[in-house]
Design a protein around this motif. Structure first.
Motif, mmCIF file in Angstrom:
data_model
loop_
_atom_site.group_PDB
_atom_site.id
_atom_site.type_symbol
_atom_site.label_atom_id
_atom_site.label_comp_id
_atom_site.label_asym_id
_atom_site.label_seq_id
_atom_site.Cartn_x
_atom_site.Cartn_y
_atom_site.Cartn_z
ATOM 1 N N CYS A 193 0.847 -1.201 0.000
ATOM 2 C CA CYS A 193 0.000 0.000 0.000
ATOM 3 C C CYS A 193 0.880 1.248 0.000
ATOM 4 N N ILE A 194 0.399 2.286 -0.612
ATOM 5 C CA ILE A 194 1.101 3.565 -0.647
ATOM 6 C C ILE A 194 0.180 4.628 -0.068
ATOM 7 N N TRP A 195 0.604 5.235 1.031
ATOM 8 C CA TRP A 195 -0.134 6.330 1.652
ATOM 9 C C TRP A 195 0.694 7.606 1.486
ATOM 10 N N PRO A 196 0.162 8.603 0.800
ATOM 11 C CA PRO A 196 0.947 9.820 0.558
ATOM 12 C C PRO A 196 1.283 10.527 1.861
ATOM 13 N N ASP A 197 2.500 11.059 1.940
ATOM 14 C CA ASP A 197 2.920 11.716 3.181
ATOM 15 C C ASP A 197 2.229 13.053 3.399
ATOM 16 N N THR A 198 1.414 13.478 2.420
ATOM 17 C CA THR A 198 0.621 14.699 2.583
ATOM 18 C C THR A 198 -0.783 14.393 3.089
ATOM 19 N N GLY A 199 -1.115 13.104 3.263
ATOM 20 C CA GLY A 199 -2.460 12.718 3.652
ATOM 21 C C GLY A 199 -2.555 12.300 5.102
ATOM 22 N N PRO A 200 -3.670 11.713 5.511
ATOM 23 C CA PRO A 200 -3.849 11.259 6.896
ATOM 24 C C PRO A 200 -2.741 10.302 7.308
ATOM 25 N N GLY A 201 -2.212 10.503 8.498
ATOM 26 C CA GLY A 201 -1.148 9.633 8.988
ATOM 27 C C GLY A 201 0.216 9.928 8.408
ATOM 28 N N GLN A 202 0.307 10.931 7.515
ATOM 29 C CA GLN A 202 1.581 11.318 6.899
ATOM 30 C C GLN A 202 2.339 10.118 6.317
ATOM 31 N N GLY A 203 1.593 9.192 5.741
ATOM 32 C CA GLY A 203 2.218 8.065 5.066
ATOM 33 C C GLY A 203 2.702 6.957 5.976
ATOM 34 N N VAL A 204 2.364 7.008 7.254
ATOM 35 C CA VAL A 204 2.845 5.999 8.220
ATOM 36 C C VAL A 204 1.887 4.817 8.250
ATOM 37 N N HIS A 205 2.382 3.648 7.929
ATOM 38 C CA HIS A 205 1.572 2.439 7.969
ATOM 39 C C HIS A 205 1.145 2.137 9.404
ATOM 40 N N GLY A 206 -0.080 1.669 9.550
ATOM 41 C CA GLY A 206 -0.577 1.295 10.860
ATOM 42 C C GLY A 206 -1.065 2.450 11.701
ATOM 43 N N SER A 207 -1.148 3.647 11.129
ATOM 44 C CA SER A 207 -1.543 4.817 11.912
ATOM 45 C C SER A 207 -3.054 4.838 12.123
ATOM 46 N N LEU A 208 -3.457 5.312 13.282
ATOM 47 C CA LEU A 208 -4.871 5.458 13.594
ATOM 48 C C LEU A 208 -5.512 6.490 12.676
ATOM 49 N N GLU A 209 -4.750 7.495 12.258
ATOM 50 C CA GLU A 209 -5.304 8.557 11.420
ATOM 51 C C GLU A 209 -5.840 8.013 10.099
ATOM 52 N N ILE A 210 -5.158 7.043 9.518
ATOM 53 C CA ILE A 210 -5.656 6.448 8.274
ATOM 54 C C ILE A 210 -6.955 5.702 8.532
ATOM 55 N N ALA A 211 -7.003 4.949 9.625
ATOM 56 C CA ALA A 211 -8.232 4.224 9.979
ATOM 57 C C ALA A 211 -9.390 5.190 10.226
ATOM 58 N N GLU A 212 -9.107 6.316 10.875
ATOM 59 C CA GLU A 212 -10.147 7.315 11.129
ATOM 60 C C GLU A 212 -10.646 7.920 9.816
ATOM 61 N N TRP A 213 -9.725 8.154 8.875
ATOM 62 C CA TRP A 213 -10.128 8.715 7.577
ATOM 63 C C TRP A 213 -11.109 7.775 6.883
ATOM 64 N N PHE A 214 -10.797 6.482 6.867
ATOM 65 C CA PHE A 214 -11.696 5.522 6.229
ATOM 66 C C PHE A 214 -13.064 5.551 6.909
ATOM 67 N N ASP A 215 -13.072 5.586 8.225
ATOM 68 C CA ASP A 215 -14.345 5.573 8.939
ATOM 69 C C ASP A 215 -15.161 6.829 8.638
ATOM 70 N N LYS A 216 -14.512 7.961 8.496
ATOM 71 C CA LYS A 216 -15.235 9.208 8.231
ATOM 72 C C LYS A 216 -15.957 9.176 6.889
ATOM 73 N N GLN A 217 -15.505 8.339 5.980
ATOM 74 C CA GLN A 217 -16.181 8.230 4.691
ATOM 75 C C GLN A 217 -17.579 7.633 4.838
ATOM 76 N N ASN A 218 -17.846 6.999 5.994
ATOM 77 C CA ASN A 218 -19.163 6.422 6.255
ATOM 78 C C ASN A 218 -20.141 7.421 6.881
ATOM 79 N N GLN A 219 -19.684 8.640 7.146
ATOM 80 C CA GLN A 219 -20.457 9.552 7.976
ATOM 81 C C GLN A 219 -21.621 10.227 7.248
ATOM 82 N N THR A 220 -21.478 10.449 5.940
ATOM 83 C CA THR A 220 -22.532 11.128 5.189
ATOM 84 C C THR A 220 -23.836 10.337 5.277
ATOM 85 N N GLY A 221 -24.885 10.979 5.739
ATOM 86 C CA GLY A 221 -26.180 10.317 5.853
ATOM 87 C C GLY A 221 -26.310 9.386 7.040
ATOM 88 N N TRP A 222 -25.335 9.442 7.969
ATOM 89 C CA TRP A 222 -25.319 8.479 9.078
ATOM 90 C C TRP A 222 -26.522 8.640 9.998
#
Length: 316
Positions: free
Chosen positions: A207-236
């Protein structure tokens, strides 16, 4: 591995899958090289919305995960589904890990859509691997894993595959995006076990996570997991209101609870727990309280009731 899950009675309907479903795969694939993180513009991928009302009679709901169609045997099994006696009133719930190859994902989802009346799907971790040359058949135009996700969701929209909640009569099916993070693991580490790296966790190399995005490209970061979860929020909030009086099935690739994973002392690689589950996903499921949650990823066949809910059906 041949998996024969028990049938589940779900308010008068059967939820199960073909007992001949084969989901054979390798959990970890060693990566020979580390990847240079590519900078890219991160676009939001809005997934969830208030459940779409669909006038559709439902006879049966089938669920499966981790079909890994990169393997010829699995692809053949999926192709044979078209020849079985599934109909337009049957629904397939597919909880991720179809392939990392966009052309195979297209082929596999198209086959599933031909065999079943409705298909609900969430991408797993393999789908977001970005290996090989950019702008290839495997990766499309994606240069990182966020972009790969966007291409997959666009493909699903094109094929009529459901990646957002839908209500079919009194049944509500809710796909939930999620990602794993290392802090989900609350069990003490076993001394002498190698730390997680691209050599032990395939996602860390593929996997490639850009260092300009959530978690600054760090694998295993909570920030990436939070970003994915936030995509479920619309219409929740609308979803929470409209689910009243419905039977609710959720599907998310990763584990919401560590009780759904064997203790580290029983695992071939004990640190699997650092790349298996999501606390943001667990919070969302606690809020929604589905009747059944479908997950995959670990390749352990699993059925458990947690907090009075069927919190884990691993059909990998």
């Amino acid at each position: 591995m041949l998996i024969v899950p028990q049938k589940i009675t779900f308010s008068g309907r059967n939820i199960g899958r073909d007992p001949c479903a084969i989901a054979s795969s390798v959990l970890f694939e060693q990566s020979c090289t580390r990847r240079t993180v590519l900078r890219s513009v991160l676009h939001a991928v809005v997934v969830a919305a208030a459940p779409v009302q669909i006038e559709h009679t439902i006879d049966r709901v089938f669920a499966v995960s981790d079909v890994h169609c990169d393997y010829t045997l699995n692809q053949d099994w999926l192709t044979e589904l078209e020849q079985k006696q599934y109909g337009q009133n049957d629904v397939l719930v597919l909880a991720g890990d179809v392939s990392d190859d966009l052309s195979l994902i297209r082929q596999s989802l198209s086959t599933a859509a031909e065999a079943f009346g409705r298909v609900f799907y969430v991408p797993g971790n393999h789908e977001l691997w970005v290996r090989g040359e950019p702008h290839s058949v495997k990766n499309g135009t994606a240069q990182d894993s966020f972009q790969k996700l966007q291409l997959i969701l666009q493909l699903c929209q094109e094929l009529g595959i459901h990646t957002t909640p839908a209500r079919l009569g009194n049944l509500c099916i809710v796909p939930l995006l999620s990602w794993h993070h290392s802090s989900w693991d609350k069990e003490p580490d076993i001394q002498g076990v190698p730390h997680v790296s691209a050599l032990s966790i395939a996602d860390y190399g593929a996997c490639i996570w850009p260092d300009t995005g959530p978690g600054q490209g760090v694998h295993g970061s909570l920030e990436i997991a939070e970003w994915f979860d936030k995509q479920n929020q619309t219409g929740w909030q609308e979803l929470l209101q409209q689910k009243q009086g419905c039977d609710v099935i959720t599907l998310a690739h990763f584990l919401p609870h560590q009780a759904l994973l064997p203790e580290k002392r029983y695992l071939f690689y004990p640190n699997l727990a650092k790349a298996a589950g999501s606390e943001p996903l667990a919070r969302r499921l606690r809020a929604l309280q589905p009747d059944v949650n479908i997950f995959g990823h670990t390749h352990f066949s699993w059925d458990a009731t947690i907090e009075g809910r069927d919190a884990g059906l691993d059909l990998a």
